[in-house]
Write a protein that holds these residues in place. Structure first.
Motif, short mmCIF file in Angstrom:
data_model
loop_
_atom_site.label_atom_id
_atom_site.label_comp_id
_atom_site.label_asym_id
_atom_site.label_seq_id
_atom_site.Cartn_x
_atom_site.Cartn_y
_atom_site.Cartn_z
N LEU A 189 -12.27 -64.61 34.65
CA LEU A 189 -12.93 -64.14 33.38
C LEU A 189 -14.10 -63.22 33.66
O LEU A 189 -15.05 -63.32 34.32
N CYS A 190 -13.82 -61.76 32.96
CA CYS A 190 -14.99 -60.94 33.24
C CYS A 190 -15.72 -61.08 31.82
O CYS A 190 -15.31 -60.77 30.76
N THR A 191 -16.95 -61.78 31.93
CA THR A 191 -17.43 -62.26 30.82
C THR A 191 -18.64 -61.17 30.37
O THR A 191 -18.89 -61.45 29.29
N ALA A 192 -18.89 -60.10 30.89
CA ALA A 192 -19.65 -59.08 30.56
C ALA A 192 -19.20 -57.78 31.17
O ALA A 192 -18.48 -57.54 32.07
N HIS A 193 -19.45 -56.74 30.15
CA HIS A 193 -19.40 -55.44 30.59
C HIS A 193 -20.16 -54.91 31.71
O HIS A 193 -21.24 -55.48 31.94
N PRO A 194 -19.59 -54.28 32.69
CA PRO A 194 -20.64 -53.83 33.86
C PRO A 194 -21.98 -53.19 33.60
O PRO A 194 -22.89 -53.52 34.23
N ALA A 195 -21.97 -52.43 32.62
CA ALA A 195 -23.11 -51.62 32.29
C ALA A 195 -23.96 -52.74 31.55
O ALA A 195 -25.19 -52.07 31.54
N LYS A 196 -23.81 -53.95 31.33
CA LYS A 196 -24.78 -54.72 30.65
C LYS A 196 -25.68 -55.21 31.83
O LYS A 196 -26.84 -55.45 31.53
N PHE A 197 -25.06 -55.12 33.25
CA PHE A 197 -25.90 -55.31 34.37
C PHE A 197 -26.30 -54.21 35.23
O PHE A 197 -25.87 -54.32 36.43
N LYS A 198 -26.38 -53.09 34.39
CA LYS A 198 -26.50 -51.92 35.16
C LYS A 198 -27.56 -51.88 36.47
O LYS A 198 -27.17 -51.26 37.46
N GLU A 199 -28.54 -52.24 36.29
CA GLU A 199 -29.68 -52.34 37.38
C GLU A 199 -28.86 -52.95 38.73
O GLU A 199 -28.75 -52.45 39.69
N VAL A 200 -28.24 -54.10 38.38
CA VAL A 200 -27.81 -54.90 39.58
C VAL A 200 -26.41 -54.31 40.22
O VAL A 200 -26.43 -53.96 41.22
N VAL A 201 -25.66 -53.76 39.16
CA VAL A 201 -24.43 -53.03 39.67
C VAL A 201 -24.74 -51.85 40.56
O VAL A 201 -24.19 -51.47 41.43
N ASP A 202 -25.70 -50.80 39.95
CA ASP A 202 -25.93 -49.75 40.64
C ASP A 202 -26.62 -49.99 42.06
O ASP A 202 -26.45 -49.28 43.06
N ASP A 203 -27.61 -51.09 41.95
CA ASP A 203 -28.04 -51.47 43.34
C ASP A 203 -27.09 -51.94 44.43
O ASP A 203 -27.11 -51.62 45.56
N ILE A 204 -26.09 -52.61 43.93
CA ILE A 204 -24.99 -53.10 44.80
C ILE A 204 -23.91 -51.83 45.33
O ILE A 204 -23.91 -51.64 46.46
N LEU A 205 -23.76 -51.03 44.38
CA LEU A 205 -22.81 -49.90 44.74
C LEU A 205 -23.42 -48.73 44.99
O LEU A 205 -22.80 -47.65 45.57
#
Ligand code: PLP
Length: 425
Positions: free
Chosen positions: A372-388
């Motif tokens: 299940l993808c429970t949230a849109h990636p942009a909702k956690f933009k800070e974390v996702v940008d930091d990882i990628l």
């Protein structure tokens, strides 16, 4: 529809009462006395999302609401799809983030708003809810502007993402947001105290909209059917579903779907470092530790409030708790999973990635996996940008709120202060 209180079985309520009260006596959760089953699941799966969901919900609600009324509610609530995306050999993502606040909680929040309006007697209603992020946004947007309803949302100050905060603390009107000096469990404890105060409950028409409200779980059952409907008949045979979990409402809904006849071989209870449930399933000891902050912060819950429903359902269905898959994923591992998914061409945020990681670890040959993808990636933009090392775009609903002013108040985790505030609304 009849429901009983899990803690005090002699308390029996209707759908309307369960929706209005949220919690039963002694903080007991309401549980359906009967779960309808469908004899011809394939025929049901052949229907479109709205008609199938109307049938499922109407079968649950029974004669308390006319079938046409339920269809109308479903039409209002489910105005966005729940598509599955193929990720890799035999592995699919179920995207639950296409609603107005970009997380699965839009389904439950919006159906609950419809339910409450359908069973309301026109009196004053105060929705009080605690959120670790996404519930608040979903509830705020679902109830925004509804007459006779005040919404009060408590959240742990500084412990949700700035963007999440913007999404629900900028509405104003009948939506009141309070940043509590404490963690999510402290917020949840305040909500419980308010519900234990019978006088207050009566005075302000108190209602909870967090995942303890049965109408939210009922709505969530529907997207499990929708997911399976998109798989081939062969893939439906050996399906494993991995559910990133915090309060365990989502997993409860999945297990309800299975009890109603949906073919699911196994569920995986996936958590972050807040691993009360996986440890319990391993050792048989319920031993919550203090909540720790993780990058999947909507799952930062160490005392999951829906767990008693899972125990009750497994007992009634004679499903051993050992049939549940389980596991916890730490921040560095979920970051790796976000990277791995990105290399497969799929942008995912840490909550979904936790589901993916446990799925790839536990899927057996011949099984089909769904996470299940429970949230849109942009909702956690800070974390996702930091990882990628990326700079992902904000979808329109987020971009609009990101530039608005925060309207929240602050309060200590003190019930007397909260009560005074609620009475003054
Ligand atoms: C609420 C939430 C969860 C946890 O769901 P539960 O039903 O509380 O287990 C997981 N991911 C996201 C993004 C959420 O908002």
């Amino acid at each position: 529809m009849k429901l009983y209180n899990i803690k005090e079985n002699d308390q029996q309520v209707s759908f309307a009462q369960a929706v209005r009260q949220g919690l039963g006596r002694n903080q007991g959760l309401f549980f359906p006395a009967q779960l309808p089953t469908f004899s011809d699941i394939d025929a049901l799966l052949d229907e479109d999302f709205i008609s199938r969901s109307s049938k499922i919900l109407s079968a649950l609600i029974g004669d308390e609401l006319a079938a046409e009324k339920v269809t109308e509610m479903v039409n209002q609530a489910f105005q966005f799809p729940a598509p599955i995306k193929a990720i890799n050999q035999g592995i699919y993502a179920l995207e639950l983030f296409h609603g107005p606040t970009l997380a699965f909680k839009d389904f439950g929040g919006r159906f609950m708003a419809q339910s409450l309006a359908a069973v309301s007697d026109g009196g004053k209603i105060t929705i009080l809810t605690a959120t670790s992020g996404d519930t608040g946004a979903a509830v705020a947007h679902a109830f925004y502007g509804m007459p006779n309803i005040n919404v009060v949302i408590l959240y742990p100050k500084g412990k949700i993402s700035p963007l999440q905060e913007k999404l629900f603390c900028t509405l104003g009107g009948n939506i009141h947001t309070i940043a509590i000096n404490g963690d999510f469990d402290a917020c949840q404890a305040l909500v419980k105290q308010a519900f234990d105060d019978a006088e207050l409950r009566q005075q302000i028409g108190l209602n909870s909209a967090n995942s303890i409200n049965i109408s939210r779980l009922m709505a969530q059952i529907c997207y499990y059917f929708e997911a399976v409907a998109q798989l081939s008949k062969a893939e439906r045979e050996n399906l494993v579903i991995s559910v990133p979990s915090g309060n365990f409402g989502n997993l409860t809904a999945g297990l309800f779907a299975k009890a109603m006849g949906l073919p699911v071989k196994r569920f995986i209870a996936a958590t972050n470092a807040n691993d009360t449930v996986p440890r319990y399933l391993e050792t048989g000891k319920w031993d919550p530790k203090p909540t720790v902050a993780t990058t999947a912060n909507a799952m930062d819950v160490s005392q999951p409030n829906n767990w008693p429903r899972i125990e009750e359902l497994c007992r009634l269905q004679s499903w051993g708790l050992d049939t549940l898959g389980k596991g916890s994923v730490l921040d560095n591992e979920s970051a790796q999973a976000v990277q791995e998914l990105n290399e497969l061409g799929y942008l995912c945020e840490p909550h979904g990635a936790i589901g993916y990681r446990l799925l790839t670890q536990q899927l057996q040959p011949g099984e089909t996996g769904l996470f299940l993808c429970t949230a849109h990636p942009a909702k956690f933009k800070e974390v996702v940008d930091d990882i990628l090392g990326s700079d992902i775009d904000l979808p329109a609903p987020l971009a609009k709120h990101a530039v608005m002013t925060l309207l929240s108040e602050q309060l200590d985790a003190d019930f007397a202060q909260l009560k005074a505030r609620l009475v003054a609304l």
